[in-house]
Design an enzyme around this catalytic site. Structure first.
Site, PDB file in Angstrom:
ATOM      1  N   ARG A 234     -26.848 -40.974 -23.196  1.00 59.11           N
ATOM      2  CA  ARG A 234     -26.090 -41.248 -21.976  1.00 59.11           C
ATOM      3  C   ARG A 234     -24.599 -41.184 -22.275  1.00 59.11           C
ATOM      4  NH1 ARG A 234     -30.231 -40.407 -19.970  1.00 59.11           N
ATOM      5  NH2 ARG A 234     -31.479 -41.664 -18.511  1.00 59.11           N
ATOM      6  N   GLU A 263     -19.160 -35.829 -16.074  1.00 55.19           N
ATOM      7  CA  GLU A 263     -19.864 -34.561 -16.224  1.00 55.19           C
ATOM      8  C   GLU A 263     -19.586 -33.659 -15.031  1.00 55.19           C
ATOM      9  OE1 GLU A 263     -23.988 -35.294 -17.033  1.00 55.19           O
ATOM     10  OE2 GLU A 263     -23.566 -36.245 -18.954  1.00 55.19           O
ATOM     11  N   HIS A 281     -25.805 -31.256 -20.800  1.00 56.51           N
ATOM     12  CA  HIS A 281     -26.860 -32.195 -20.407  1.00 56.51           C
ATOM     13  C   HIS A 281     -28.223 -31.490 -20.335  1.00 56.51           C
ATOM     14  CE1 HIS A 281     -27.351 -36.302 -18.264  1.00 56.51           C
ATOM     15  NE2 HIS A 281     -28.464 -35.967 -18.887  1.00 56.51           N
TER      16      HIS A 281
END
Length: 529
Positions: A234, A263, A281
């Site tokens: 995370r 992000e 990701h």
């Protein structure tokens, strides 16, 4: 058997759909891209709703879903589902927390290889017509120390892969019992040891208040100059500004990041560094993982519709009014005791004992025990913890449950006692209900002390001598923290007393340290309820 109808409102892998089509008594309907009104219009026809992250299952949708029994999320996150509304409507919500664990673990291992052998830069170099063998000198992985922060399903798979590569594996997770580490081939260490000894530090814990920036300036300063950091868990677990400084100044050798504080990380200074590997990701982004979550949620939904077994359920069906009225006060008390217990223990709990006495013994003990475990584990893990899933979670964490009940009341009309056993110590709490409704904490270990368990509590164990209470009160006063309640126990045989102070505002780290630094104070813990 009546036909069960399942609505699929987000894209699922074909294997999951094929599985559903092969089930007798199951009829599916696929309609994606539905907004709230469109979903409300058709949802009354369905027994189950299968989703990914796009469909918003709001309170309005759930209220319209008069036939709905289960919402299945293919994946982990359920931010797009109103869990409270689902519980109120008696709708089970389930996810697939382990279906993409292998994929994420493999990405962490891939990043470890990329860092060790400079693979992204070597690829780019050759494409540019260069042949920079000496510049791209790498490092062997065998015999190095792989440090795993967070020892859930993904962390354990990483540890197993590390063992297969001939690495020494160490791990830190304060909520996993010692035996679990050994089973999966890892040596249990504390956080400081983990960071100091790591050649490769890989993160696999949830992002919580306690874990935010768990790797910051202090931890990075402890690491070897040759160490490399990997985060596929995370964004926010690593202080990115501190990481940038450490990498820029050569205080650690490199980092590989799949997740970020923001992000995409458009303006991050980390993008300017050559000793960082980036991916967008991709933790769950494999064909196998997409198939796995789709097939798993399909299996879980069918199992629940056909047998009533709720695998990976995140909430509970509605209790009857009579059951809820009778059990709820005791369940609330047990939950509070669990929260206090986790605040007083700094080691993994191996065994939790729950004992009920008097009127509390007139209620089935398992809901009370479950709530004690929810209080203990809730907020410590990425998966929501409740009475449906807490037993499986506790088993996965290596926590054994022992229950007992007796009609004898030990001086109270009702009493609940919970004891957490660690490797070398135990902590015991007891609580009762005032007027059959209002929870009270009545003992901590051998100290008898009556406490209203709410808000922020400061719990100290200190020498029983004049001036201690005044010193602590003065520290709180200077910090502009008001004392709303204070209870002090009678001293024990070692002339130690316990004090519980209810405060208007939580203490920051500096104020808590000042309390700990009072010479007569042996321990000071802060607990938020």
């Amino acid at each position: 058997m009546a036909m069960k109808k399942i609505l699929i409102s987000d894209k699922l892998a074909e294997d999951g759909i094929n599985f559903l089509n092969a089930q007798e008594g199951i009829q599916i309907h696929i309609q994606t891209g539905l907004n709230e009104d469109a979903l409300c219009e058709i949802i009354p026809e369905y027994d189950a709703l299968l989703i990914r992250s796009d469909t918003q299952v709001t309170a309005k949708v759930l209220k319209a879903a008069t036939r709905l029994k289960v919402v299945g999320r293919a994946g982990i996150g359920v931010d797009n589902v109103d869990l409270n509304a689902a519980t109120e409507q008696g709708v089970i919500v389930m996810n697939t927390p382990d279906a993409n664990a292998t994929t994420t673990a493999e990405l962490a291992i891939a990043h470890m290889f990329s860092l060790s052998r400079n693979l992204p830069f070597a690829n780019q170099s050759v494409r540019e017509g260069k042949w920079e063998r000496s510049k791209l000198m790498g490092a062997e992985i065998a015999h190095k120390t792989l440090a795993v922060l967070g020892f859930g399903t993904i962390g354990r798979i990483v540890a197993q892969r590390g063992n297969g590569l001939g690495m020494r594996v160490i791990a830190y997770d304060p909520f996993v019992a010692p035996d679990v580490f050994a089973i999966h081939g890892a040596e249990m260490v504390d956080l400081e040891t983990l960071v100091k000894q790591a050649d490769y530090l890989t993160l696999h814990c949830p992002l919580l208040e306690k874990t935010k920036n768990i790797i910051g300036r202090e931890q990075l300063a402890m690491m070897k100059k040759s160490a490399r950091l990997i985060n596929c868990a995370r964004g926010g677990l690593v202080d990115e500004s501190a990481l940038y400084a450490a990498l820029k100044e050569g205080r650690i050798a490199g980092a590989a990041l799949d997740v970020y504080e923001q992000e995409p990380p458009k303006d991050s200074p980390l993008l300017t560094l050559d000793n960082v590997v980036f991916t967008p990701h991709l933790g769950a982004s494999t064909k196998e993982a997409q198939v796995a979550v789709s097939v798993e949620i399909a299996r879980q939904a069918v199992k629940y519709l056909q047998t009533g077994e709720a695998v990976n359920a995140l909430n509970l069906p509605r209790l009857s009014a009579e059951e809820l009225t009778k059990a709820q006060p005791f369940m609330n008390l047990a939950n509070i005791l669990g929260k206090v217990l986790v605040g007083l223990i700094d080691q993994p709990i191996q065994r939790l004992e729950v004992a009920v006495f008097g009127k509390a013994a007139e209620v089935k003990i398992r809901p009370i025990s479950a709530e004690a475990m929810v209080g203990l584990l809730g907020g410590q893990l990425s998966t929501p913890v409740n009475r449906v899933n807490v037993e499986n979670i506790a088993k996965r964490q290596g926590i054994a449950l022992i229950e007992s009940q007796t009609e004898e009341s030990e001086g109270y009309q009702s009493l609940i006692k919970i004891t957490g056993h660690c490797a070398d110590k135990s902590v015991s709490l007891a609580g009762t209900l005032l007027g059959n409704q209002h929870p009270r904490l009545v003992s901590i270990n051998h100290f008898e002390i009556e406490v209203v368990p709410e808000g922020a509590l400061l719990i100290t164990r200190h020498d029983d001598k004049p001036g201690v209470i005044a010193a602590i009160s003065s520290i709180l006063g200077v910090a502009n923290i008001n004392i709303t309640r204070m209870q002090v126990s009678i001293a024990d045989e070692q002339q130690l007393a316990m004090m519980v102070i209810s405060v208007s505002n939580p203490l920051n780290d500096q104020v808590l340290k000042s309390v700990c630094d009072v010479p007569a104070v042996h321990t000071a813990r802060q607990i938020a309820l």
